[in-house]
Design a protein around this motif. Structure first.
Motif, mmCIF file in Angstrom:
data_model
loop_
_atom_site.group_PDB
_atom_site.id
_atom_site.type_symbol
_atom_site.label_atom_id
_atom_site.label_comp_id
_atom_site.label_asym_id
_atom_site.label_seq_id
_atom_site.Cartn_x
_atom_site.Cartn_y
_atom_site.Cartn_z
ATOM 1 N N UNK A 274 0.836 -1.215 0.000
ATOM 2 C CA UNK A 274 0.000 0.000 0.000
ATOM 3 C C UNK A 274 0.866 1.259 0.000
ATOM 4 N N UNK A 275 0.228 2.380 -0.391
ATOM 5 C CA UNK A 275 0.965 3.655 -0.450
ATOM 6 C C UNK A 275 1.288 4.123 0.963
ATOM 7 N N UNK A 276 2.450 4.709 1.144
ATOM 8 C CA UNK A 276 2.789 5.260 2.462
ATOM 9 C C UNK A 276 1.839 6.421 2.750
ATOM 10 N N UNK A 277 1.422 6.526 3.988
ATOM 11 C CA UNK A 277 0.470 7.584 4.368
ATOM 12 C C UNK A 277 -0.977 7.132 4.267
ATOM 13 N N UNK A 278 -1.217 5.971 3.642
ATOM 14 C CA UNK A 278 -2.608 5.513 3.549
ATOM 15 C C UNK A 278 -3.070 4.963 4.903
ATOM 16 N N UNK A 279 -4.386 4.796 5.038
ATOM 17 C CA UNK A 279 -4.971 4.477 6.349
ATOM 18 C C UNK A 279 -5.920 3.286 6.223
ATOM 19 N N UNK A 280 -5.796 2.351 7.170
ATOM 20 C CA UNK A 280 -6.770 1.254 7.261
ATOM 21 C C UNK A 280 -7.535 1.445 8.569
ATOM 22 N N UNK A 281 -8.862 1.450 8.496
ATOM 23 C CA UNK A 281 -9.663 1.466 9.727
ATOM 24 C C UNK A 281 -10.367 0.121 9.795
ATOM 25 N N UNK A 282 -10.046 -0.667 10.804
ATOM 26 C CA UNK A 282 -10.561 -2.036 10.903
ATOM 27 C C UNK A 282 -11.643 -2.103 11.973
ATOM 28 N N UNK A 283 -12.904 -2.121 11.514
ATOM 29 C CA UNK A 283 -14.029 -2.162 12.459
ATOM 30 C C UNK A 283 -14.280 -3.581 12.972
ATOM 31 N N UNK A 284 -13.580 -4.557 12.384
ATOM 32 C CA UNK A 284 -13.765 -5.946 12.830
ATOM 33 C C UNK A 284 -12.675 -6.355 13.825
ATOM 34 N N UNK A 285 -11.941 -5.377 14.359
ATOM 35 C CA UNK A 285 -10.758 -5.725 15.171
ATOM 36 C C UNK A 285 -11.091 -6.500 16.443
ATOM 37 N N UNK A 286 -12.314 -6.310 16.997
ATOM 38 C CA UNK A 286 -12.618 -7.015 18.255
ATOM 39 C C UNK A 286 -12.807 -8.512 18.028
ATOM 40 N N UNK A 287 -13.062 -8.927 16.776
ATOM 41 C CA UNK A 287 -13.170 -10.366 16.508
ATOM 42 C C UNK A 287 -11.964 -10.846 15.685
ATOM 43 N N UNK A 288 -10.823 -10.206 15.883
ATOM 44 C CA UNK A 288 -9.587 -10.656 15.250
ATOM 45 C C UNK A 288 -9.127 -9.741 14.132
ATOM 46 N N UNK A 289 -10.070 -9.006 13.519
ATOM 47 C CA UNK A 289 -9.690 -8.026 12.493
ATOM 48 C C UNK A 289 -9.674 -8.597 11.087
ATOM 49 N N UNK A 290 -9.951 -7.749 10.100
ATOM 50 C CA UNK A 290 -9.846 -8.126 8.689
ATOM 51 C C UNK A 290 -8.442 -7.871 8.162
ATOM 52 N N UNK A 291 -7.675 -7.050 8.904
ATOM 53 C CA UNK A 291 -6.276 -6.828 8.533
ATOM 54 C C UNK A 291 -5.425 -7.640 9.505
ATOM 55 N N UNK A 292 -4.468 -8.386 8.952
ATOM 56 C CA UNK A 292 -3.662 -9.280 9.807
ATOM 57 C C UNK A 292 -2.877 -8.501 10.862
ATOM 58 N N UNK A 293 -2.605 -7.227 10.606
ATOM 59 C CA UNK A 293 -1.766 -6.456 11.531
ATOM 60 C C UNK A 293 -2.575 -5.652 12.547
ATOM 61 N N UNK A 294 -3.891 -5.624 12.418
ATOM 62 C CA UNK A 294 -4.705 -4.793 13.323
ATOM 63 C C UNK A 294 -4.539 -5.216 14.770
ATOM 64 N N UNK A 295 -4.504 -4.205 15.626
ATOM 65 C CA UNK A 295 -4.541 -4.487 17.066
ATOM 66 C C UNK A 295 -5.753 -3.748 17.608
ATOM 67 N N UNK A 296 -6.622 -4.484 18.307
ATOM 68 C CA UNK A 296 -7.871 -3.891 18.774
ATOM 69 C C UNK A 296 -7.589 -2.712 19.709
ATOM 70 N N UNK A 297 -8.288 -1.634 19.508
ATOM 71 C CA UNK A 297 -8.192 -0.409 20.320
ATOM 72 C C UNK A 297 -6.838 0.291 20.195
ATOM 73 N N UNK A 298 -6.118 -0.001 19.100
ATOM 74 C CA UNK A 298 -4.807 0.649 18.923
ATOM 75 C C UNK A 298 -4.675 1.242 17.527
ATOM 76 N N UNK A 299 -3.888 2.319 17.467
ATOM 77 C CA UNK A 299 -3.505 2.891 16.170
ATOM 78 C C UNK A 299 -2.019 2.596 16.013
ATOM 79 N N UNK A 300 -1.674 1.833 14.982
ATOM 80 C CA UNK A 300 -0.264 1.507 14.776
ATOM 81 C C UNK A 300 0.152 1.940 13.368
ATOM 82 N N UNK A 301 1.452 1.966 13.139
ATOM 83 C CA UNK A 301 1.930 2.283 11.799
ATOM 84 C C UNK A 301 2.817 1.128 11.347
ATOM 85 N N UNK A 302 2.594 0.647 10.128
ATOM 86 C CA UNK A 302 3.414 -0.434 9.586
ATOM 87 C C UNK A 302 3.867 -0.029 8.194
ATOM 88 N N UNK A 303 5.164 0.103 8.027
ATOM 89 C CA UNK A 303 5.723 0.434 6.718
ATOM 90 C C UNK A 303 5.083 1.711 6.135
#
Ligand code: NAD
Length: 361
Positions: A274-303
Motif C-alpha cells: 500500500x501507499x505510504x500515508x494511507x490508512x486502514x480502519x478495521x471495524x472488525x478488530x474485536x473479533x480478530x480483524x480483517x487486517x492481519x496487523x490490526x490491534x484492537x483499540x490501537x492505532x499503529x503504523x506499519x511500513x
C-alpha cells in the motif's frame, strides 16, 4: 416497574438518555440512573432528574431493579445481587461468549441479549447492532480523514489540482454502507466488496463501484449475515483486494461472520504494497480483524501505513449514539411489556430470539 441504568465502565455512551425517561414514565416505568451514567455523553444527572428519574448508587440499582439495562454486560458476579425476577438487558454476545448463557442460568436470572434480536422488519427499530454500526461506519471515514496526509475531495485551486482520495470498503453491510455514503459525500472515489449479492445494488445506489469475486457462498437463512467462505474464495478475494488496495488511500474493513473470527482480507503483504500515508480502519478488530496487523483499540503504523483497530467507534460520538441506542431500548420495552399485568409478552418472536437464558418468569 423499576428500570435501572448502569454507568458503563469502559464506554462513553449510556444506554438510556433523559428524553427516553420522559417517554417511559407515562408507560408506568420508574427510572433509576447510576450517578454520572450519562456524564461522558453529555447528559448530566440533573437532566435525568428533570425528566423524573432518580439518581442512585450502583449497589441500590443492581439490587432493586425489575429491569437492569446496560450497553455492556456487568461482571457476571455482580448479577448475583439482583432480585431473582430481574430481567437483564445488555449486549451479551452469546455467539462470541459461549459461557455467558450457562453462567446466567447458574445465577437463575433472565437475560435479553440485544444482539440476538431478530433482524426482521418488525424489530428494525430495536436493532442496536444496526444503529451502532451505522454510527461506526460514518465515524470510520472521519477518523481516517484526520490521519490521512491528503484531502478527500478533488480540489482545483490556483496553486494546482489535487486528485480525489480513493476509498475501499470491505464488507458492505450496515457499517460499510454508511462508510461508503460518508466517503462519497466528502468527494472520494469509492469501491466496495461484499459476499452477499444483495449488497451490489445497495453499493451502486450510493454511487460506489461494487467489486465482484466469483463463487461467494450465501445463505438466505443466515438472517442477513454473511457466512464463512471457502479457502479458495478468500484466496482469490485477497488477490483482488490487493490489486485495489495498492491504489487506495483509505481502506475501511467491516467484514464479520457471526460467531467466528473475522476473515483476514488484508494480509501483511497487502499492507506492504500500500501507499505510504494511507490508512486502514478495521471495524472488525474485536473479533480478530480483517487486517492481519490490526490491534484492537490501537492505532499503529506499519511500513508507513496507519492501521486503526477499533470496533467501538460509536463510542466516539457518544451523544448521538446513546440517543439511538436509547431509542432502540424504548421501542423494545414498549413492544415486549404488558403494562397492565407487568409481565413479558408470551409467544413473541422478538423475545423468543433475544432471551438467552432458560429462566421462566
Ligand atoms: P455484519 O456486521 O455481520 O457484517 C458486515 C458485512 O461483512 C456483511 O455485509 C457481510 O456480508 C460482510 N462479509 C462477511 N464476510 C465477508 C467477506 N469474506 N468479504 C466481504 N464481506 C464479507 O453484518 P451487518 O452489517 O450487521 O448486516 C448485514 C446485512 O443484514 C445488512 O446489510 C442487511 O441486509 C441485513 N440487516 C437486516 C436488518 C433488518 O431487516 N432489520 C437489520 C440489520 C441488517
Amino acid at each position: 416497574m423499576k428500570i435501572g441504568v448502569i454507568k458503563e465502565s469502559d464506554d462513553n455512551r449510556v444506554a438510556i438518555i433523559p428524553a427516553t425517561i420522559k417517554k417511559l414514565t407515562p408507560l408506568g416505568f420508574e427510572c433509576f440512573i447510576e450517578k454520572e451514567a450519562g456524564a461522558k455523553s453529555f447528559f448530566p444527572d440533573e437532566t435525568y432528574e428533570a425528566e423524573g428519574a432518580t439518581i442512585d448508587s450502583r449497589e441500590n440499582i443492581i439490587s432493586n431493579s425489575d429491569i437492569l439495562v446496560s450497553i455492556h454486560p456487568l461482571p457476571v458476579d455482580q448479577y448475583k445481587a439482583c432480585k431473582a425476577t430481574t430481567l437483564l438487558i445488555s449486549m451479551f454476545a452469546p455467539f462470541n461468549d459461549t459461557e455467558i448463557e450457562g453462567k446466567l442460568n447458574d445465577i437463575g436470572i433472565k437475560a435479553l441479549s440485544l444482539d440476538m434480536i431478530p433482524r426482521s422488519t418488525l424489530a428494525q427499530s430495536m436493532d442496536v447492532l444496526s444503529s451502532m454500526a451505522s454510527v461506526a461506519g460514518y465515524k470510520s471515514i472521519l477518523e481516517a480523514s484526520n490521519i490521512l496526509p491528503r484531502y478527500i475531495p478533488m480540489m482545483i485551486t490556483a496553486a494546482g489540482s489535487i486528485k480525489p482520495a480513493r476509498v475501499l470498503v470491505l464488507g458492505a453491510g450496515v457499517a460499510g454502507l454508511q462508510a461508503i455514503a460518508t466517503a462519497k459525500r466528502l468527494g472520494a472515489i469509492v469501491e466496495a466488496f461484499d459476499t452477499r449479492s444483495a449488497a451490489k445494488e445497495e453499493v451502486e445506489s450510493l454511487g460506489a463501484k461494487f467489486v465482484e469475486v466469483e463463487g461467494a457462498v450465501e445463505d438466505k437463512d443466515a438472517g442477513g449475515y454473511g457466512v464463512q467462505q471457502s479457502e479458495d474464495f478468500i484466496k482469490r478475494q485477497r488477490a483482488e483486494v490487493q490489486n485495489r488496495a495498492m491504489n487506495a488511500d483509505i481502506i475501511v474493513t467491516t467484514a464479520q461472520v457471526r460467531g467466528r473470527k473475522a476473515p483476514i482480507l488484508v494480509p501483511n503483504e497487502t499492507v506492504e504494497k500500500m501507499k505510504k500515508g494511507s490508512v486502514i480502519v478495521d471495524l472488525a478488530s474485536s473479533t480478530g480483524g480483517n487486517c492481519a496487523l490490526s490491534q484492537d483499540q490501537k492505532l499503529i503504523s506499519h511500513n508507513g501505513v496507519w492501521i486503526m483497530g477499533n470496533s467501538n467507534l460509536a463510542g466516539r460520538i457518544p451523544q448521538d449514539s446513546s440517543t439511538l441506542f436509547s431509542n432502540n431500548i424504548f421501542n423494545l420495552l414498549k413492544h415486549i411489556y404488558n403494562h397492565e399485568d407487568k409481565t413479558l409478552k408470551q409467544d413473541d418472536p422478538i423475545l423468543e430470539g433475544a432471551i438467552i437464558t432458560n429462566k421462566t418468569q
